[in-house]
Design a protein around this motif. Structure first.
Motif, PDB file in Angstrom:
ATOM      1  N   ALA A  65       4.794   2.860  -9.336  1.00  0.00           N
ATOM      2  CA  ALA A  65       4.399   1.567  -9.901  1.00  0.00           C
ATOM      3  C   ALA A  65       4.357   0.493  -8.823  1.00  0.00           C
ATOM      4  CB  ALA A  65       5.375   1.165 -11.010  1.00  0.00           C
ATOM      5  N   ALA A  66       5.254   0.569  -7.837  1.00  0.00           N
ATOM      6  CA  ALA A  66       5.290  -0.435  -6.773  1.00  0.00           C
ATOM      7  C   ALA A  66       4.060  -0.339  -5.882  1.00  0.00           C
ATOM      8  CB  ALA A  66       6.560  -0.273  -5.944  1.00  0.00           C
ATOM      9  N   VAL A  67       3.588   0.873  -5.592  1.00  0.00           N
ATOM     10  CA  VAL A  67       2.403   1.035  -4.747  1.00  0.00           C
ATOM     11  C   VAL A  67       1.173   0.447  -5.437  1.00  0.00           C
ATOM     12  CG1 VAL A  67       0.846   2.734  -3.722  1.00  0.00           C
ATOM     13  CG2 VAL A  67       3.316   3.015  -3.506  1.00  0.00           C
ATOM     14  N   ALA A  68       1.009   0.762  -6.729  1.00  0.00           N
ATOM     15  CA  ALA A  68      -0.112   0.184  -7.472  1.00  0.00           C
ATOM     16  C   ALA A  68       0.003  -1.335  -7.545  1.00  0.00           C
ATOM     17  CB  ALA A  68      -0.163   0.783  -8.873  1.00  0.00           C
TER      18      ALA A  68
ATOM     19  N   MET B  37      -1.741  -5.176   1.797  1.00  0.00           N
ATOM     20  CA  MET B  37      -1.673  -3.899   1.083  1.00  0.00           C
ATOM     21  C   MET B  37      -0.799  -2.903   1.839  1.00  0.00           C
ATOM     22  SD  MET B  37      -4.865  -1.510  -0.127  1.00  0.00           S
ATOM     23  CE  MET B  37      -5.739  -2.970  -0.721  1.00  0.00           C
ATOM     24  N   ILE B  38      -0.996  -2.798   3.149  1.00  0.00           N
ATOM     25  CA  ILE B  38      -0.221  -1.840   3.946  1.00  0.00           C
ATOM     26  C   ILE B  38       1.246  -2.255   4.017  1.00  0.00           C
ATOM     27  CG2 ILE B  38       0.066  -0.853   6.245  1.00  0.00           C
ATOM     28  CD1 ILE B  38      -2.932  -1.056   6.612  1.00  0.00           C
ATOM     29  N   THR B  39       1.504  -3.528   4.325  1.00  0.00           N
ATOM     30  CA  THR B  39       2.899  -3.979   4.427  1.00  0.00           C
ATOM     31  C   THR B  39       3.619  -3.892   3.091  1.00  0.00           C
ATOM     32  OG1 THR B  39       2.122  -6.264   4.143  1.00  0.00           O
ATOM     33  CG2 THR B  39       2.465  -5.480   6.393  1.00  0.00           C
ATOM     34  N   GLY B  40       2.914  -4.186   1.996  1.00  0.00           N
ATOM     35  CA  GLY B  40       3.546  -4.089   0.682  1.00  0.00           C
ATOM     36  C   GLY B  40       3.896  -2.660   0.307  1.00  0.00           C
ATOM     37  N   CYS B  41       2.960  -1.734   0.534  1.00  0.00           N
ATOM     38  CA  CYS B  41       3.219  -0.321   0.206  1.00  0.00           C
ATOM     39  C   CYS B  41       4.352   0.245   1.057  1.00  0.00           C
ATOM     40  CB  CYS B  41       1.953   0.504   0.398  1.00  0.00           C
ATOM     41  SG  CYS B  41       0.636   0.144  -0.788  1.00  0.00           S
TER      42      CYS B  41
ATOM     43  N   ALA C   7      13.092  -5.679   8.138  1.00  0.00           N
ATOM     44  CA  ALA C   7      12.872  -5.571   9.584  1.00  0.00           C
ATOM     45  C   ALA C   7      11.769  -4.569   9.897  1.00  0.00           C
ATOM     46  CB  ALA C   7      14.174  -5.169  10.273  1.00  0.00           C
ATOM     47  N   LYS C   8      11.768  -3.421   9.225  1.00  0.00           N
ATOM     48  CA  LYS C   8      10.706  -2.432   9.446  1.00  0.00           C
ATOM     49  C   LYS C   8       9.348  -2.986   9.032  1.00  0.00           C
ATOM     50  CE  LYS C   8      13.689   1.618   8.798  1.00  0.00           C
ATOM     51  NZ  LYS C   8      13.953   2.811   7.943  1.00  0.00           N
ATOM     52  N   THR C   9       9.314  -3.691   7.901  1.00  0.00           N
ATOM     53  CA  THR C   9       8.061  -4.298   7.449  1.00  0.00           C
ATOM     54  C   THR C   9       7.584  -5.359   8.437  1.00  0.00           C
ATOM     55  OG1 THR C   9       8.750  -3.926   5.162  1.00  0.00           O
ATOM     56  CG2 THR C   9       6.933  -5.448   5.517  1.00  0.00           C
TER      57      THR C   9
END
Length: 325
Positions: free
Chosen positions: A153-156, A180-184, A204-206
């Motif tokens: 659900a989080a990816v969508a 889109m990439i950073t959120g996923c 930090a990774k994001t």
């Protein structure tokens, strides 16, 4: 003798063949500085700005934006969220949570970009106007959804949020892909969140991923400047860190407001130093030992079948308290 009629017709045809001269005003561009002489070009730009700022133009833009985002949400519900909500125990609560998170982050993004753009224009540093967008902690939205509704659900939701933000930011394709990439990936790195520090680590990774993508976005937009790349990377890293901080602050509030119980809360309940468990250990040590052993057994069994091991573990810890009362 001069044929005046033919001359005027040729002038009109030549004027009709001249293409109009268009000036592109970039976001954050200074139209007129204090004390500067107003030229004809400045006057044209100011008139164009005034025409765009009229109430009817603003409301038409707002109506079109709302229609596009509404269609996006409706299509996403049919394609992605309907199945996830059907598997949820309380689908209405999950839908309201996603709607609140989406509206809150979109409003925060709009307010934040407006304030930062004004601050940058007033500053003495040559900061590109597009670099401000990287500072928006939009990756916090899929992080929050992942904590409550899990990764699919989080990816969508990250895709929907990125497209909605691109519509608000003047249909910027590069920023849509960036968010889109950073959120996923932010949702992926927080999928097994059982400690508060996971939010900081995921942020930090994001942020590091966003710093690399920010340079790619600047190259895509045709901004080959080391200074611009440095500003964009710095803002993108701060935006990723800010997303982790925002998610860490919003998750407890959403947990209380919507009645969810996250794995972090379950781990807090599994602490054997809680007063009720200490009382059980003092008043009924045999029952306490039996509860701890049973909790460990059912935790291992749940892990083997792929279920959440914290729920049966807590059931084993607290089941005897209900019996003795």
């Amino acid at each position: 003798t001069l044929n005046r009629s033919e001359t005027e017709q040729r002038k009109m045809r030549a004027a009709a063949e001249v293409k109009p001269v268009l000036y592109k005003i970039k976001q954050g561009e200074m139209l007129l500085r204090e004390g500067e002489r107003v030229s004809e070009l400045h006057l044209l730009k100011l008139q164009a700005l005034e025409s765009e700022g009229r109430p009817e133009s603003f409301f038409l833009t707002l109506l079109g934006t709302a229609a596009l985002i509404g269609g996006l949400i409706a299509a996403s519900h049919i394609l992605f969220f309907r199945r996830s909500l059907a598997m949820n125990e309380y689908p209405t609560r999950a839908a309201v949570l996603m709607a609140c998170v989406f509206i809150f982050l979109q409003l925060a993004a709009q307010i934040m970009t407006t304030l930062l753009a004004g601050a940058i224009r007033a500053s003495h540093y040559s900061i590109p106007g597009t670099s401000v967008l990287f500072l928006v902690p939009l990756a916090a939205a899929p992080m929050i959804i992942c904590v409550f509704l899990k990764l699919p659900a989080a990816v969508a939701f990250a895709v929907v949020t990125a497209v909605g933000t691109a519509i608000l930011f003047e249909n910027n394709l590069a920023m849509c892909i960036f968010f889109m990439i950073t959120g996923c990936m932010g949702a992926f790195w927080i999928r097994t969140c059982r400690e508060r520090k996971v939010f900081v680590t995921a942020g930090a990774k994001t942020g590091l991923l966003g710093a690399a993508l920010a340079v790619a976005v600047d190259v895509f937009n045709g901004h080959p400047s080391w200074t611009g790349w440095a500003w964009s990377s710095t803002f993108a890293f701060l935006g990723g860190m800010g997303a982790g901080v925002v998610a860490a602050g919003v998750v407890p509030l959403a947990e209380i407001a919507f009645g969810y119980t996250t794995d972090i809360s379950l781990l807090e309940l599994a602490n054997l130093d809680r007063p009720i468990l200490r009382q059980l250990m003092i008043e009924a040590p045999g029952s306490y030992h039996h509860s701890v052993i049973l909790g460990s057994m059912v935790e291992a069994a749940a892990a083997e079948i792929g279920a959440n091991p914290l729920l049966p573990k807590l059931t084993g810890y607290y089941h005897y308290i209900c019996n003795i009362r």
